[in-house]
Scaffold this active site. Structure first.
Site, PDB file in Angstrom:
ATOM      1  N   GLU A  53      17.919 -22.913  13.927  1.00  0.00           N
ATOM      2  CA  GLU A  53      17.365 -21.914  14.835  1.00  0.00           C
ATOM      3  C   GLU A  53      16.739 -22.496  16.086  1.00  0.00           C
ATOM      4  O   GLU A  53      16.849 -21.937  17.161  1.00  0.00           O
ATOM      5  CB  GLU A  53      16.342 -21.053  14.091  1.00  0.00           C
ATOM      6  N   ASP A  54      16.070 -23.639  15.961  1.00  0.00           N
ATOM      7  CA  ASP A  54      15.458 -24.236  17.150  1.00  0.00           C
ATOM      8  C   ASP A  54      15.668 -25.739  17.131  1.00  0.00           C
ATOM      9  O   ASP A  54      15.773 -26.363  16.056  1.00  0.00           O
ATOM     10  CB  ASP A  54      13.964 -23.902  17.223  1.00  0.00           C
ATOM     11  N   HIS A 114      10.719 -21.614  11.962  1.00  0.00           N
ATOM     12  CA  HIS A 114      11.268 -20.809  13.052  1.00  0.00           C
ATOM     13  C   HIS A 114      11.247 -21.683  14.319  1.00  0.00           C
ATOM     14  O   HIS A 114      11.922 -22.705  14.376  1.00  0.00           O
ATOM     15  CB  HIS A 114      10.413 -19.539  13.192  1.00  0.00           C
ATOM     16  N   HIS A 133       6.948 -19.080   8.386  1.00  0.00           N
ATOM     17  CA  HIS A 133       6.778 -17.721   7.853  1.00  0.00           C
ATOM     18  C   HIS A 133       6.744 -17.750   6.324  1.00  0.00           C
ATOM     19  O   HIS A 133       7.647 -17.208   5.672  1.00  0.00           O
ATOM     20  CB  HIS A 133       7.895 -16.800   8.340  1.00  0.00           C
ATOM     21  N   ASN A 167       7.206 -16.086  17.041  1.00  0.00           N
ATOM     22  CA  ASN A 167       8.606 -16.475  17.170  1.00  0.00           C
ATOM     23  C   ASN A 167       8.755 -17.933  17.596  1.00  0.00           C
ATOM     24  O   ASN A 167       9.410 -18.718  16.931  1.00  0.00           O
ATOM     25  CB  ASN A 167       9.312 -15.552  18.171  1.00  0.00           C
ATOM     26  N   ASP A 168       8.139 -18.283  18.718  1.00  0.00           N
ATOM     27  CA  ASP A 168       8.327 -19.625  19.258  1.00  0.00           C
ATOM     28  C   ASP A 168       7.005 -20.167  19.777  1.00  0.00           C
ATOM     29  O   ASP A 168       6.006 -19.433  19.905  1.00  0.00           O
ATOM     30  CB  ASP A 168       9.380 -19.603  20.363  1.00  0.00           C
ATOM     31  N   ASN A 223      10.231 -13.913  23.097  1.00  0.00           N
ATOM     32  CA  ASN A 223      10.994 -14.764  22.187  1.00  0.00           C
ATOM     33  C   ASN A 223      10.786 -16.239  22.530  1.00  0.00           C
ATOM     34  O   ASN A 223       9.700 -16.763  22.386  1.00  0.00           O
ATOM     35  CB  ASN A 223      12.466 -14.343  22.219  1.00  0.00           C
ATOM     36  N   ASP A 268      17.524 -15.874  23.549  1.00  0.00           N
ATOM     37  CA  ASP A 268      16.730 -16.329  22.410  1.00  0.00           C
ATOM     38  C   ASP A 268      15.867 -17.520  22.843  1.00  0.00           C
ATOM     39  O   ASP A 268      14.979 -17.366  23.667  1.00  0.00           O
ATOM     40  CB  ASP A 268      17.657 -16.679  21.242  1.00  0.00           C
ATOM     41  N   ASN A 269      16.131 -18.703  22.338  1.00  0.00           N
ATOM     42  CA  ASN A 269      15.296 -19.861  22.673  1.00  0.00           C
ATOM     43  C   ASN A 269      15.689 -20.500  24.005  1.00  0.00           C
ATOM     44  O   ASN A 269      16.848 -20.432  24.424  1.00  0.00           O
ATOM     45  CB  ASN A 269      15.385 -20.913  21.564  1.00  0.00           C
TER      46      ASN A 269
END
Length: 354
Positions: A53-54, A114, A133, A167-168, A223, A268-269
């Site tokens: 995801e990241d 995340h 999370h 989220n980030d 985000n 998103d990122n």
């Protein structure tokens, strides 16, 4: 008379929700298909099967990758497996990923990573900050990276009443960071209603041990977040508004919006190319395919490069686009010396030599 009023109000309410649902379908690009843009020298990264995801790449070429995110409403191919942090050395001829061991005393079973961000102190010690999370709550975990042992030592868990639906994150200094909140409600169905009604109650939070405050608000769904190389500006993605907010950072940590860059895709990122200062955005070309996953028609992937983000007319170009046949649900892209990594929410990851 009372029944008539009630029926009138009910009809008006249903009409409003219906109109909002139609608007939401347009906002999430429910009818969009992408035209392929694929560099020649790309391949999937072996060992990353359940998301990436990241990604955060150190100046030395070591890339941290968060994997195994379980996010409400999103697909997950390994729901019973805990999340992991992987490492990839981009200086190697044929880079491979390696799962990092995490020190004892940390609850690895509920690890659900995340967004991530790194910080290097004056002694060149590397710290990795991870949005976590556990049990669908939100914390920020601080780890020290042990390069020789290829491991992470857990130092601290950060909790706060304002750290909800995080989220980030982008680290500013020791135990100082900005974090984005992507939903106001933590309940899945209320969060869905929030999206439908476009309440714009999400925000950016500044955290330090001495002060915690909201520094920017009014986002549909804040985000990805990152910082310019000179550390003067903060870039924030609003995924549902399909744009990037360029914000000036002040001495008191408040943020002032300078401009908004519209992209037409769900952002998103964000990362920054260390050589050029360009923004790289991992994007979702059609979010309905994420929310209603179908193996026969999977969500596509898209990576955009934004040049001259502070100018009146930033230049936007497509680095990568695929209809899901190779890469599904791209969430991040990061570069190091001509090498491009593209991560996904729940799928695989791609390595390209540009």
């Amino acid at each position: 008379m009372g029944k008539l009023v009630a029926l009138t109000l009910l009809g008006a309410g249903l009409a409003l929700i219906g109109e909002r649902l139609m608007t939401l379908r347009e906002r999430i690009n429910a009818y969009r298909e992408v035209e392929p843009v694929e560099p020649q020298n790309c391949h999937l990264i072996e060992g990353l099967e359940n998301g990436s995801e990241d990604i955060d790449i150190l100046p030395t070429g070591l890339a941290f990758i968060s994997s195994g995110l379980k996010y409400p409403g999103m697909p997950n191919f390994a729901p019973d497996e805990p999340g992991q942090i992987f490492l990839m050395d981009l200086n190697e001829q044929n880079p491979r990923v390696q799962a990092l061991n995490i020190s004892d005393g940390f609850d690895k079973a509920s690890f659900n990573p995340h967004g991530i961000s790194t910080f290097i102190d004056k002694d060149q010690i590397v710290y990795l900050y991870v949005v976590n999370h556990p049990h669908m709550e939100s914390t920020v975990e601080i780890f020290k990276f042990e390069e020789q042992q290829r491991s992470l030592v857990h130092l601290k868990t950060v909790k706060h009443e304002l750290l909800k639906s995080v989220n980030d994150i982008v680290v500013l200094g020791a135990e100082q960071f900005y974090a984005t909140r992507d939903h106001y409600f933590t309940n899945f169905f209320l969060a869905l209603l929030e999206m439908v009604m476009d309440l714009r109650w999400t925000y950016i939070l500044f955290y330090s041990p001495r002060e915690v405050k909201v520094v920017a608000k009014g986002f549909s769904s804040a985000n990805g977040i990152t910082m310019s190389p000179d550390k003067k500006y903060i870039y924030v993605a609003d995924v549902l508004d399909k744009n990037i907010h360029v914000m000036k950072k002040h001495d008191n940590w408040d943020l002032t919006q300078l401009q908004v860059i519209q992209l037409g895709t769900l952002v998103d990122n964000l990362t920054v190319d260390p050589d050029t200062g360009d923004i790289l955005a991992g994007c979702h070309p059609n979010a309905i395919k994420l929310l209603m996953y179908n193996t026969e028609d999977p969500p596509g992937s898209e990576v955009l490069r934004i040049q001259n983000a502070l100018s009146e007319k930033p230049r936007i170009s497509t680095e990568y686009a695929n209809n899901g046949s190779m890469l599904q649900g791209s969430s991040v892209a990061s570069v190091y010396q001509g090498k491009l990594l593209i991560g996904t929410v729940f799928h695989k990851a791609l390595y390209c030599v540009l």
